[in-house]
Write a protein that holds these residues in place. Structure first.
Motif, PDB file in Angstrom:
ATOM      1  N   HIS A 234       0.862  -1.181   0.000  1.00  0.00           N
ATOM      2  CA  HIS A 234       0.000   0.000   0.000  1.00  0.00           C
ATOM      3  C   HIS A 234       0.899   1.233   0.000  1.00  0.00           C
ATOM      4  CE1 HIS A 234      -3.834  -2.035   0.683  1.00  0.00           C
ATOM      5  NE2 HIS A 234      -3.244  -2.775   1.613  1.00  0.00           N
ATOM      6  N   ILE A 235       0.667   2.133  -0.937  1.00  0.00           N
ATOM      7  CA  ILE A 235       1.404   3.406  -0.977  1.00  0.00           C
ATOM      8  C   ILE A 235       0.388   4.526  -1.079  1.00  0.00           C
ATOM      9  CG2 ILE A 235       3.204   4.749  -2.124  1.00  0.00           C
ATOM     10  CD1 ILE A 235       4.204   2.180  -3.424  1.00  0.00           C
ATOM     11  N   TRP A 236       0.490   5.507  -0.207  1.00  0.00           N
ATOM     12  CA  TRP A 236      -0.481   6.598  -0.211  1.00  0.00           C
ATOM     13  C   TRP A 236       0.153   7.873   0.342  1.00  0.00           C
ATOM     14  CZ3 TRP A 236       0.085   3.095   3.627  1.00  0.00           C
ATOM     15  CH2 TRP A 236       0.066   3.540   4.943  1.00  0.00           C
ATOM     16  N   ILE A 243       4.574  10.911   1.818  1.00  0.00           N
ATOM     17  CA  ILE A 243       4.221   9.625   1.217  1.00  0.00           C
ATOM     18  C   ILE A 243       4.516   8.499   2.206  1.00  0.00           C
ATOM     19  CG2 ILE A 243       4.639   8.047  -0.711  1.00  0.00           C
ATOM     20  CD1 ILE A 243       5.549  10.463  -2.357  1.00  0.00           C
ATOM     21  N   HIS A 244       3.528   7.598   2.381  1.00  0.00           N
ATOM     22  CA  HIS A 244       3.663   6.465   3.296  1.00  0.00           C
ATOM     23  C   HIS A 244       3.629   5.149   2.514  1.00  0.00           C
ATOM     24  CE1 HIS A 244       2.544   8.394   7.400  1.00  0.00           C
ATOM     25  NE2 HIS A 244       3.049   9.308   6.585  1.00  0.00           N
ATOM     26  N   LEU A 245       4.291   4.146   3.067  1.00  0.00           N
ATOM     27  CA  LEU A 245       4.319   2.821   2.454  1.00  0.00           C
ATOM     28  C   LEU A 245       4.169   1.762   3.536  1.00  0.00           C
ATOM     29  CD1 LEU A 245       5.181   0.565   0.321  1.00  0.00           C
ATOM     30  CD2 LEU A 245       7.532   1.093   0.988  1.00  0.00           C
ATOM     31  N   GLU A 246       3.340   0.765   3.251  1.00  0.00           N
ATOM     32  CA  GLU A 246       3.314  -0.430   4.098  1.00  0.00           C
ATOM     33  C   GLU A 246       3.345  -1.654   3.190  1.00  0.00           C
ATOM     34  OE1 GLU A 246      -0.304  -0.203   6.420  1.00  0.00           O
ATOM     35  OE2 GLU A 246      -1.424  -1.357   4.927  1.00  0.00           O
ATOM     36  N   ALA A 247       3.975  -2.736   3.677  1.00  0.00           N
ATOM     37  CA  ALA A 247       4.106  -3.943   2.868  1.00  0.00           C
ATOM     38  C   ALA A 247       4.534  -5.120   3.740  1.00  0.00           C
ATOM     39  CB  ALA A 247       5.133  -3.723   1.760  1.00  0.00           C
ATOM     40  N   HIS A 248       4.350  -6.333   3.199  1.00  0.00           N
ATOM     41  CA  HIS A 248       4.839  -7.549   3.836  1.00  0.00           C
ATOM     42  C   HIS A 248       6.168  -7.925   3.189  1.00  0.00           C
ATOM     43  CE1 HIS A 248       0.626  -9.071   5.307  1.00  0.00           C
ATOM     44  NE2 HIS A 248       0.780  -7.767   5.455  1.00  0.00           N
ATOM     45  N   ILE A 277       9.653   8.568  -0.066  1.00  0.00           N
ATOM     46  CA  ILE A 277       8.759   7.929   0.908  1.00  0.00           C
ATOM     47  C   ILE A 277       9.307   8.213   2.299  1.00  0.00           C
ATOM     48  CG2 ILE A 277       7.915   5.705   1.776  1.00  0.00           C
ATOM     49  CD1 ILE A 277       7.991   4.721  -1.172  1.00  0.00           C
ATOM     50  N   VAL A 278       8.502   8.893   3.135  1.00  0.00           N
ATOM     51  CA  VAL A 278       9.006   9.371   4.429  1.00  0.00           C
ATOM     52  C   VAL A 278       8.653   8.448   5.596  1.00  0.00           C
ATOM     53  CG1 VAL A 278       8.950  11.775   3.679  1.00  0.00           C
ATOM     54  CG2 VAL A 278       6.960  10.802   4.842  1.00  0.00           C
ATOM     55  N   HIS A 279       7.685   7.547   5.376  1.00  0.00           N
ATOM     56  CA  HIS A 279       7.262   6.674   6.480  1.00  0.00           C
ATOM     57  C   HIS A 279       6.978   5.272   5.941  1.00  0.00           C
ATOM     58  CE1 HIS A 279       5.408   5.781  10.416  1.00  0.00           C
ATOM     59  NE2 HIS A 279       4.592   5.014   9.709  1.00  0.00           N
ATOM     60  N   THR A 280       7.581   4.264   6.573  1.00  0.00           N
ATOM     61  CA  THR A 280       7.363   2.884   6.138  1.00  0.00           C
ATOM     62  C   THR A 280       6.920   2.014   7.308  1.00  0.00           C
ATOM     63  OG1 THR A 280       9.689   2.319   6.507  1.00  0.00           O
ATOM     64  CG2 THR A 280       9.083   3.019   4.286  1.00  0.00           C
ATOM     65  N   THR A 281       6.053   1.056   7.014  1.00  0.00           N
ATOM     66  CA  THR A 281       5.655   0.034   7.982  1.00  0.00           C
ATOM     67  C   THR A 281       5.776  -1.318   7.285  1.00  0.00           C
ATOM     68  OG1 THR A 281       4.066   1.554   8.996  1.00  0.00           O
ATOM     69  CG2 THR A 281       3.841  -0.786   9.539  1.00  0.00           C
ATOM     70  N   PHE A 282       6.704  -2.159   7.769  1.00  0.00           N
ATOM     71  CA  PHE A 282       6.928  -3.458   7.155  1.00  0.00           C
ATOM     72  C   PHE A 282       6.534  -4.585   8.108  1.00  0.00           C
ATOM     73  CE2 PHE A 282      10.296  -0.982   4.803  1.00  0.00           C
ATOM     74  CZ  PHE A 282       9.675  -1.059   3.560  1.00  0.00           C
ATOM     75  N   GLN A 283       5.851  -5.578   7.556  1.00  0.00           N
ATOM     76  CA  GLN A 283       5.540  -6.803   8.301  1.00  0.00           C
ATOM     77  C   GLN A 283       6.495  -7.885   7.812  1.00  0.00           C
ATOM     78  OE1 GLN A 283       1.383  -7.846   8.956  1.00  0.00           O
ATOM     79  NE2 GLN A 283       1.823  -9.983   8.391  1.00  0.00           N
ATOM     80  N   CYS A 284       7.406  -8.293   8.674  1.00  0.00           N
ATOM     81  CA  CYS A 284       8.422  -9.277   8.283  1.00  0.00           C
ATOM     82  C   CYS A 284       7.878 -10.700   8.448  1.00  0.00           C
ATOM     83  CB  CYS A 284       9.673  -9.091   9.138  1.00  0.00           C
ATOM     84  SG  CYS A 284      10.438  -7.468   8.922  1.00  0.00           S
TER      85      CYS A 284
END
Length: 305
Positions: A234-236, A243-248, A277-284
């Motif tokens: 997800h990028i928004w 800009i934020h990003l989250e991903a597995h 992209i200034v903020h990331t959330t990753f699910q490892c």
């Protein structure tokens, strides 16, 4: 110059600019009514759109200093976007009304007191030019102020058109020029407002930001040798610039937290440099049986979380 002082300076200049544009708007509304000029009223609405744009920039300037809280973990980042969407929608309604009135006046031309048109159009040019000079320096560093600065520049141009129309009416009695200029300004308002509605709606709907290639982002992430696959992306945009990003992240091996943290830190730097992209959330993850597609469909997203 400190950042705090810069915010105060920008706020003070914006406030003065807002007052100048309120003076322009009110004087043109009064002048438009007394002179019978629809072009002056249209220019007044164009100036009113600048007042709204400047107010958004001013409020954003003040709210930016407010800290996030437990109740507002993102702070007031989207207040500006909501205001922009509302203001643009209202302006489109006003512009449609002005176009209808302009067509009516084209078919039934009226004598217009062109002295009002020339005088108040000239006042608008002078005060808008002063506003442009006032916030010119801050427009380089702040996107909100830059947007307001561009609005003011277009105001100078439309006011020049109004004065030109006033001169044609005064010397040649071409009163049909007035509704024509009014319609052109209203059409510009609709064009500019639709652009604003499209941009603000895209942010509120959390669409992928313009200019961001999801495949390119995924390729950058998968360049890390420890990562087997990136999915559920997800990028928004949180607001106009964040800009934020989250991903597995699917790892090749059952790595330690220390290793995964090091990989994520490298990714954060690369993603900021390459895509802002200034903020990331990753699910490892490791050997998780889930959908490995980059973009997960709604039903699958609900299933896997």
């Amino acid at each position: 110059m400190s950042e705090h002082h810069h915010h105060e300076l920008s706020g003070k200049k914006l406030f003065i600019t807002i007052i100048l544009n309120i003076i322009i708007t009110l004087s043109q509304v009064v002048g438009g009514i007394f002179s019978g000029s629809l072009a002056l009223l249209s220019d007044a609405m164009h100036n009113f759109s600048d007042v709204l744009a400047l107010l958004i920039a001013y409020v954003a300037n003040r709210l930016a200093a407010r800290p996030n809280s437990e109740a507002k973990t993102f702070g007031y980042k989207r207040a500006e976007i909501l205001a922009a969407l509302f203001n643009a929608s209202v302006l489109i309604g006003i512009a449609i009304f002005l176009i209808i009135e302009a067509f009516h006046k084209l078919y039934h031309p009226e004598v217009i007191n062109s002295i009002w048109v020339i005088g108040l159009g000239t006042l608008s040019i002078v005060l808008n030019a002063a506003s442009v000079l006032l916030i010119q320096d801050d427009a380089h560093d702040n996107m909100n102020i830059k947007a307001a600065y561009l609005h003011l520049l277009t105001d100078v141009v439309t006011s020049v058109a109004v004065v030109g129309g006033g001169l044609l009416m005064y010397y040649f009695g071409l009163f049909w020029i007035d509704p024509l200029i009014s319609a052109l300004i209203a059409l510009y308002l609709i064009w500019a407002s639709f652009g604003l509605i499209r941009e603000s709606s895209a942010i509120l709907m959390q669409f992928t930001p313009k200019g961001i290639d999801v495949d390119a982002v995924a390729d950058t992430i998968e360049e890390e040798t420890e990562i087997k696959n990136v999915h559920h992306i997800h990028i928004w945009k949180l607001d106009e610039k964040h800009i934020h990003l989250e991903a597995h992240l699917d790892f090749h091996e059952n790595v330690t937290l220390l290793v995964s943290t090091a990989v994520i830190q490298k990714l954060e730097k690369k993603l900021y440099n390459d895509f802002h992209i200034v903020h990331t959330t990753f699910q490892c993850e490791y050997e998780r049986d889930d959908n490995k597609e980059k973009i997960i469909q709604k039903s699958e997203e609900h299933k896997h979380g």
